[in-house]
Design an enzyme around this catalytic site. Sequence first.
Site, PDB file in Angstrom:
ATOM      1  N   SER A 126      -1.208  -1.111  -1.098  1.00 45.00           N
ATOM      2  CA  SER A 126      -1.295   0.011  -0.163  1.00 45.00           C
ATOM      3  C   SER A 126      -0.634   1.233  -0.767  1.00 45.00           C
ATOM      4  O   SER A 126       0.300   1.109  -1.583  1.00 45.00           O
ATOM      5  CB  SER A 126      -0.578  -0.362   1.143  1.00 45.00           C
ATOM      6  OG  SER A 126      -0.406   0.760   1.978  1.00 45.00           O
ATOM      7  N   TYR A 139       7.094  -3.601   5.447  1.00 44.03           N
ATOM      8  CA  TYR A 139       5.783  -3.690   4.795  1.00 44.03           C
ATOM      9  C   TYR A 139       5.762  -2.818   3.546  1.00 44.03           C
ATOM     10  O   TYR A 139       5.324  -3.258   2.471  1.00 44.03           O
ATOM     11  CB  TYR A 139       4.706  -3.245   5.774  1.00 44.03           C
ATOM     12  CG  TYR A 139       3.324  -3.109   5.191  1.00 44.03           C
ATOM     13  CD1 TYR A 139       2.498  -4.219   5.044  1.00 44.03           C
ATOM     14  CD2 TYR A 139       2.822  -1.864   4.801  1.00 44.03           C
ATOM     15  CE1 TYR A 139       1.219  -4.098   4.522  1.00 44.03           C
ATOM     16  CE2 TYR A 139       1.552  -1.726   4.276  1.00 44.03           C
ATOM     17  CZ  TYR A 139       0.754  -2.852   4.140  1.00 44.03           C
ATOM     18  OH  TYR A 139      -0.513  -2.718   3.614  1.00 44.03           O
TER      19      TYR A 139
END
Length: 241
Positions: A126, A139
């Site tokens: 990501s 995350y």
Amino acid sequence: MTLKNKSVMVTGANRGIGQALVQEALRQGAKRVYAGTRQPLVHSDSRVTAVTLDVTDRQQIQRAVESIESLDILINNAGVALYDDLSDPAVLEQHLAVNLFGTHSMARAFLPLLTHSRGAIVNVLSVAGLAALPVIPAYSISKAAAFSLTQSLRALLAERGVSVHAVLAGPVDTEMSRDLEVAKASPASVAQGIFDGVAKGEQDIFPDPMSASMAESWRGSAVKAVELQFAMLVAAQPAAA
């Protein structure tokens, strides 16, 4: 590397990007797609083989390896993303267990098969691994660590003929990001972008409009140049006796 007549393993294949990756692999002519999920999966295409797989369970990983004769592409897509504020260490540990150590365990376990096929490892990461998204900091931390893992594997496995790709995706319209009120790419378009990037041999794949806006500046950045420079240190090491 194209997908025609290739065998592909996708973790987290029951929904979102993983489900889209399975469909795109089939569309592009994959010979066999191993769909790794924690829950039983039934698929209408005979080329899909369901594999019970929790990436934090090394026994399940080993059973998966033993059930597969050959593999060309491993896609580490399984992940977790929870909203937190870093006040609970257990939440960070959960993210690292799946997003970092799960990815590492899968890469290690399937490396012999991928070395034999001179295949590829694709780690779905990501842009939050490049710049933290503070509403999901655990995350972001885990994806940053997984990106560093990807860069390290890329350098270490080059001599074995195994390519290692980082997918630096922006927001995607999945259950994981349903509460994030920003423009999101469709899982299908992201899956196509990922395989297009692998086919082009891109080390870092930016598969959606948001992330693609960063691609040119990233590839020409000082940070990318240092990564390539550091990778040369691995190549310069004397061969083991």
